[in-house]
Design a protein around this motif. Structure first.
Motif, PDB file in Angstrom:
ATOM      1  N   PRO A  57       0.834  -1.204   0.000  1.00 37.52           N
ATOM      2  CA  PRO A  57       0.000   0.000   0.000  1.00 37.52           C
ATOM      3  C   PRO A  57       0.871   1.258   0.000  1.00 37.52           C
ATOM      4  CG  PRO A  57      -0.853  -1.600   1.561  1.00 37.52           C
ATOM      5  CD  PRO A  57       0.493  -2.115   1.111  1.00 37.52           C
ATOM      6  N   PRO A  58       0.399   2.319  -0.644  1.00 38.07           N
ATOM      7  CA  PRO A  58       1.197   3.556  -0.679  1.00 38.07           C
ATOM      8  C   PRO A  58       1.314   4.202   0.696  1.00 38.07           C
ATOM      9  CG  PRO A  58      -0.947   3.910  -1.673  1.00 38.07           C
ATOM     10  CD  PRO A  58      -0.850   2.444  -1.411  1.00 38.07           C
ATOM     11  N   SER A  59       2.242   5.102   0.784  1.00 41.87           N
ATOM     12  CA  SER A  59       2.478   5.813   2.041  1.00 41.87           C
ATOM     13  C   SER A  59       1.302   6.732   2.378  1.00 41.87           C
ATOM     14  CB  SER A  59       3.768   6.624   1.938  1.00 41.87           C
ATOM     15  OG  SER A  59       3.684   7.540   0.859  1.00 41.87           O
ATOM     16  N   ARG A  60       1.369   7.287   3.578  1.00 43.29           N
ATOM     17  CA  ARG A  60       0.340   8.227   4.050  1.00 43.29           C
ATOM     18  C   ARG A  60       1.076   9.498   4.465  1.00 43.29           C
ATOM     19  NH1 ARG A  60      -4.787   6.738   5.957  1.00 43.29           N
ATOM     20  NH2 ARG A  60      -4.128   4.581   6.335  1.00 43.29           N
ATOM     21  N   SER A  61       1.010  10.533   3.605  1.00 45.08           N
ATOM     22  CA  SER A  61       1.774  11.767   3.819  1.00 45.08           C
ATOM     23  C   SER A  61       3.255  11.461   4.035  1.00 45.08           C
ATOM     24  CB  SER A  61       1.213  12.559   5.002  1.00 45.08           C
ATOM     25  OG  SER A  61      -0.085  13.036   4.699  1.00 45.08           O
ATOM     26  N   GLY A  62       3.766  10.529   3.220  1.00 47.36           N
ATOM     27  CA  GLY A  62       5.170  10.175   3.262  1.00 47.36           C
ATOM     28  C   GLY A  62       5.550   9.191   4.352  1.00 47.36           C
ATOM     29  N   LYS A  63       4.604   8.815   5.205  1.00 49.88           N
ATOM     30  CA  LYS A  63       4.871   7.854   6.276  1.00 49.88           C
ATOM     31  C   LYS A  63       4.237   6.507   5.921  1.00 49.88           C
ATOM     32  CE  LYS A  63       4.873  11.564   9.727  1.00 49.88           C
ATOM     33  NZ  LYS A  63       4.223  12.099  10.957  1.00 49.88           N
ATOM     34  N   ALA A  64       4.520   5.489   6.711  1.00 49.67           N
ATOM     35  CA  ALA A  64       3.966   4.162   6.461  1.00 49.67           C
ATOM     36  C   ALA A  64       2.436   4.210   6.407  1.00 49.67           C
ATOM     37  CB  ALA A  64       4.425   3.200   7.558  1.00 49.67           C
ATOM     38  N   TRP A  65       1.836   3.342   5.588  1.00 50.76           N
ATOM     39  CA  TRP A  65       0.381   3.384   5.371  1.00 50.76           C
ATOM     40  C   TRP A  65      -0.406   3.158   6.650  1.00 50.76           C
ATOM     41  CZ3 TRP A  65      -2.483  -0.871   6.685  1.00 50.76           C
ATOM     42  CH2 TRP A  65      -1.844  -2.116   6.700  1.00 50.76           C
ATOM     43  N   GLN A  66       0.166   2.430   7.611  1.00 54.97           N
ATOM     44  CA  GLN A  66      -0.561   2.160   8.850  1.00 54.97           C
ATOM     45  C   GLN A  66      -0.501   3.312   9.844  1.00 54.97           C
ATOM     46  OE1 GLN A  66       2.133   0.475   7.742  1.00 54.97           O
ATOM     47  NE2 GLN A  66       3.530  -0.043   9.404  1.00 54.97           N
ATOM     48  N   THR A  67       0.190   4.390   9.490  1.00 56.34           N
ATOM     49  CA  THR A  67       0.252   5.560  10.368  1.00 56.34           C
ATOM     50  C   THR A  67      -1.160   6.095  10.633  1.00 56.34           C
ATOM     51  OG1 THR A  67       2.411   6.147   9.455  1.00 56.34           O
ATOM     52  CG2 THR A  67       1.207   7.883  10.615  1.00 56.34           C
ATOM     53  N   GLY A  68      -1.487   6.289  11.896  1.00 54.89           N
ATOM     54  CA  GLY A  68      -2.819   6.802  12.244  1.00 54.89           C
ATOM     55  C   GLY A  68      -3.836   5.719  12.517  1.00 54.89           C
ATOM     56  N   LEU A  69      -3.450   4.442  12.407  1.00 51.72           N
ATOM     57  CA  LEU A  69      -4.336   3.340  12.754  1.00 51.72           C
ATOM     58  C   LEU A  69      -3.917   2.786  14.113  1.00 51.72           C
ATOM     59  CD1 LEU A  69      -4.451   1.385   9.357  1.00 51.72           C
ATOM     60  CD2 LEU A  69      -5.976   3.198  10.152  1.00 51.72           C
ATOM     61  N   THR A  70      -4.890   2.504  14.958  1.00 46.27           N
ATOM     62  CA  THR A  70      -4.604   1.960  16.280  1.00 46.27           C
ATOM     63  C   THR A  70      -5.464   0.728  16.533  1.00 46.27           C
ATOM     64  OG1 THR A  70      -6.262   3.298  17.447  1.00 46.27           O
ATOM     65  CG2 THR A  70      -4.057   4.259  17.165  1.00 46.27           C
ATOM     66  N   LEU A  71      -4.955  -0.147  17.378  1.00 48.15           N
ATOM     67  CA  LEU A  71      -5.697  -1.332  17.809  1.00 48.15           C
ATOM     68  C   LEU A  71      -5.468  -1.501  19.302  1.00 48.15           C
ATOM     69  CD1 LEU A  71      -7.391  -3.842  17.155  1.00 48.15           C
ATOM     70  CD2 LEU A  71      -5.257  -5.061  16.640  1.00 48.15           C
ATOM     71  N   ASN A  72      -6.554  -1.489  20.043  1.00 44.26           N
ATOM     72  CA  ASN A  72      -6.480  -1.594  21.514  1.00 44.26           C
ATOM     73  C   ASN A  72      -5.589  -0.517  22.109  1.00 44.26           C
ATOM     74  OD1 ASN A  72      -8.162  -3.895  21.468  1.00 44.26           O
ATOM     75  ND2 ASN A  72      -6.394  -5.230  21.095  1.00 44.26           N
ATOM     76  N   GLY A  73      -5.649   0.681  21.518  1.00 43.50           N
ATOM     77  CA  GLY A  73      -4.965   1.832  22.081  1.00 43.50           C
ATOM     78  C   GLY A  73      -3.505   1.970  21.715  1.00 43.50           C
ATOM     79  N   VAL A  74      -2.993   1.051  20.899  1.00 44.46           N
ATOM     80  CA  VAL A  74      -1.588   1.150  20.477  1.00 44.46           C
ATOM     81  C   VAL A  74      -1.539   1.162  18.947  1.00 44.46           C
ATOM     82  CG1 VAL A  74      -0.737   0.017  22.557  1.00 44.46           C
ATOM     83  CG2 VAL A  74      -1.221  -1.352  20.527  1.00 44.46           C
ATOM     84  N   ALA A  75      -0.394   1.568  18.396  1.00 44.36           N
ATOM     85  CA  ALA A  75      -0.239   1.640  16.949  1.00 44.36           C
ATOM     86  C   ALA A  75      -0.504   0.274  16.321  1.00 44.36           C
ATOM     87  CB  ALA A  75       1.164   2.131  16.607  1.00 44.36           C
ATOM     88  N   ASP A  95      -4.670  11.313   7.547  1.00 47.36           N
ATOM     89  CA  ASP A  95      -4.496  11.687   6.150  1.00 47.36           C
ATOM     90  C   ASP A  95      -4.883  10.538   5.228  1.00 47.36           C
ATOM     91  OD1 ASP A  95      -3.422  14.258   6.697  1.00 47.36           O
ATOM     92  OD2 ASP A  95      -1.457  13.355   7.100  1.00 47.36           O
ATOM     93  N   ASN A  96      -5.215  10.894   3.987  1.00 48.92           N
ATOM     94  CA  ASN A  96      -5.442   9.888   2.958  1.00 48.92           C
ATOM     95  C   ASN A  96      -4.132   9.217   2.572  1.00 48.92           C
ATOM     96  OD1 ASN A  96      -8.224   9.729   2.222  1.00 48.92           O
ATOM     97  ND2 ASN A  96      -8.080  11.764   1.324  1.00 48.92           N
ATOM     98  N   LEU A  97      -4.249   8.081   1.913  1.00 51.75           N
ATOM     99  CA  LEU A  97      -3.079   7.461   1.321  1.00 51.75           C
ATOM    100  C   LEU A  97      -2.572   8.322   0.168  1.00 51.75           C
ATOM    101  CD1 LEU A  97      -4.160   3.710   1.133  1.00 51.75           C
ATOM    102  CD2 LEU A  97      -2.761   4.818   2.888  1.00 51.75           C
TER     103      LEU A  97
END
Length: 200
Positions: A57-75, A95-97
């Motif tokens: 998957p493409p980056s998200r504002s230049g960061k890894a695509w999973q940036t901004g996703l959390t599960l059980n309060g952690v990245a 941000d969008n991808l």
């Protein structure tokens, strides 16, 4: 199986592996913010949509695509268990991808949606083996919610990759990852095992 709303349409995932992706797609779902609707007098016999898929998957504002996703309060860790993807959350203002690097595109394909009425359904509680990239309107709002829509256009598709995915996740866009400020979401899918629908 139930599905999810993406890009003013309905997506129902069936499977994805190192050979292909399988899904159902349907329109129109009465997306409340749609800018244009089909005429009732002489509707077309078919609609045509484009699907573009990138791996990784493409980056998200230049960061890894999973940036901004959390599960059980952690990245969120995409290499971890896929058992609780329904519980993945978005941080506020995510941000969008980004547009994918052309070398990462494993499928870019126009497909036909014939006039084939069916009923599609949503269920908040049914486990989903994929993620959305971004918060997107759904006709359901919380635990226990279900919804159905009658649609006029639908198709069940199996599309083979034009080149092998290079990562264990793919990003599926029905808007070619454009424009940057789009309000629609991509589908982020971990590749799984081959099944009876795989063309291997």
């Amino acid at each position: 199986m139930t599905g999810i709303a993406v890009s003013d349409a309905f997506f129902e995932f069936a499977g994805a592996c190192v050979h292909s992706i399988r899904f159902a797609f349907a329109s129109q779902i009465d997306y409340p913010y749609a800018t244009a609707r089909l005429t009732d007098d002489n509707p077309p016999e078919s609609l045509f949509r484009r699907v573009q898929i990138a791996s990784p998957p493409p980056s998200r504002s230049g960061k890894a695509w999973q940036t901004g996703l959390t599960l059980n309060g952690v990245a969120f860790d995409p290499a971890g268990s896929k058992a609780h993807l329904n519980d993945v959350k978005f941080v506020a203002g995510i941000d969008n991808l980004d547009a994918p690097d052309p070398d990462t595109i494993v499928l870019d394909h126009w497909f036909e949606l014939p006039r084939a009425p069916r009923t599609v359904s949503w269920s908040w509680d049914e486990p989903r083996p994929y993620l959305l990239s971004f918060p997107y309107w759904q006709p359901i709002s919380g635990p226990g919610d279900t919804a159905t829509r009658d649609v006029d256009y639908s198709a069940v598709l199996r599309l083979n990759w034009t080149k092998p995915p290079t990562a264990s996740w793919v990003a599926v866009s029905f808007d070619a990852f454009w424009p940057p400020e789009r309000d629609s979401a991509e589908v982020l899918i971990p590749l799984g095992a081959c099944d009876s629908l795989c063309p291997r």
